[in-house]
Design a protein around this motif. Structure first.
Motif: not given
Length: 321
Positions: A28-50
């Motif tokens: 659920i992390q969104v990070r920079e492809a080069g540095s791997k630094q985490i920029r965002y968390i994807l939120r709200g997807l835990e409420n969705l059915p798989a």
């Protein structure tokens, strides 16, 4: 905490950067492809059915679906659900049963494969499991009645047990056979079982820390497991890309490539879940449950989107996973 909606202009920009490869999704992390630094968390997807059919027909997800595709999105939803599910007694009981099943099976397999190698003794198998089970039982009673000192004792027991199970998984990677190959490559399915058990035990221990409002300790517990998994992945990657060691492996005709791939996936999934949970706790999205119905509560969210991560000096943040 404000969420950048996927359908908002800023959210669509983030999605376009994911699609272009500038940013990447890891759990659920969104990070920079080069540095791997985490920029965002994807939120709200835990409420969705798989459920693929539901996700395919959910318009707000369109920009994200265009960026990563349905297969990866299904994986992200599964990680989100595991990283942000309030720990109730029912879940604890289920996790304890699964940990016991996994570790029991692992010990029996190791006895057959490695009768002369003391990787996991009977005492090391039963002690962490018994300690974890008794700690959880004590914690449930203490939490319901607000007995802080008893809850502290239970938390310390669960914390120790989680660390012990984690160390057993690391031991499978550290100990090598006569060919110089980690035993984990001989019994990769057992490695997968142990790391899944370690992840579940860490989840439980971190929840008891949260029940005591010890957010920093919960984060530290999760970071410890993340660090262990990263070391294991790095060690196995070094072995699997070493031509000489691979020739030795082929000469012994181990023939378990499928199980090794499955173990790699188990390590990756555990890494994503523990890291995602750590980040959510750090951002205050998971906290103690003041009503003492569960050990923790997850802050409700009304939209699907990105939570921006505040920069925190942390060596693990910049390490590739």
């Amino acid at each position: 905490m404000s969420i950048i909606s996927i359908t908002a202009e800023a959210g669509r920009d983030i999605c376009s950067r994911i699609a272009s490869g500038e940013l990447e999704v890891a759990g659920i992390q969104v990070r920079e492809a080069g540095s791997k630094q985490i920029r965002y968390i994807l939120r709200g997807l835990e409420n969705l059915p798989a459920d693929r059919t539901v996700l395919d027909g959910f318009p707000p997800l369109a920009p994200l679906l265009q960026a990563i595709g349905i297969t990866q999105l299904l994986g992200v939803v599964a990680v989100a659900q595991n990283a942000a599910t309030a720990l109730s007694l029912r879940r604890i009981e289920r996790d304890l049963a699964e940990i016991k099943r996994s570790v029991d099976g692992t010990v029996e397999m190791l006895r057959r494969f490695l009768p002369k190698v003391d990787l996991i003794t009977e005492g090391m198998r039963s002690s962490p499991l018994n300690r974890l089970e008794s700690s959880v039982t004590a914690a449930v009673t203490a939490h319901r009645h607000g007995e802080r000192s008893a809850l502290i004792g239970a938390m310390e027991g669960a914390d120790w047990a989680a660390r012990e199970i984690r160390s057993q998984a690391q031991h499978l990677v550290d100990v090598v056979d006569h060919c110089g190959l980690p035993w984990a490559l001989t019994v990769p399915a057992e490695l997968a079982n142990l790391i899944a058990s370690a992840s579940r035990a860490t989840y439980t221990a971190s929840s008891l820390h949260l029940a005591l409002n010890q957010r920093d300790a919960a984060e530290k517990m999760l970071r410890g497991t993340v660090g262990t998994i990263e070391r294991m992945r790095s060690q196995l990657h070094s072995v699997l890309t070493d031509p000489e060691l691979m020739l030795r492996r082929l000469a012994n005709d181990r023939g378990n490539d499928g199980e090794i791939i499955a173990a790699g996936k188990a390590l990756r999934d555990a890494l994503h879940i523990c890291r995602g949970r750590e980040m959510m706790i750090r951002q205050g999205l998971i906290s103690s449950d003041p009503e003492r119905v569960a050990f923790e509560r997850v802050e409700p969210v009304q939209d699907v989107g990105f939570v921006e991560i505040r920069p925190v000096p942390d060596a693990l943040e910049s390490r590739a996973s």
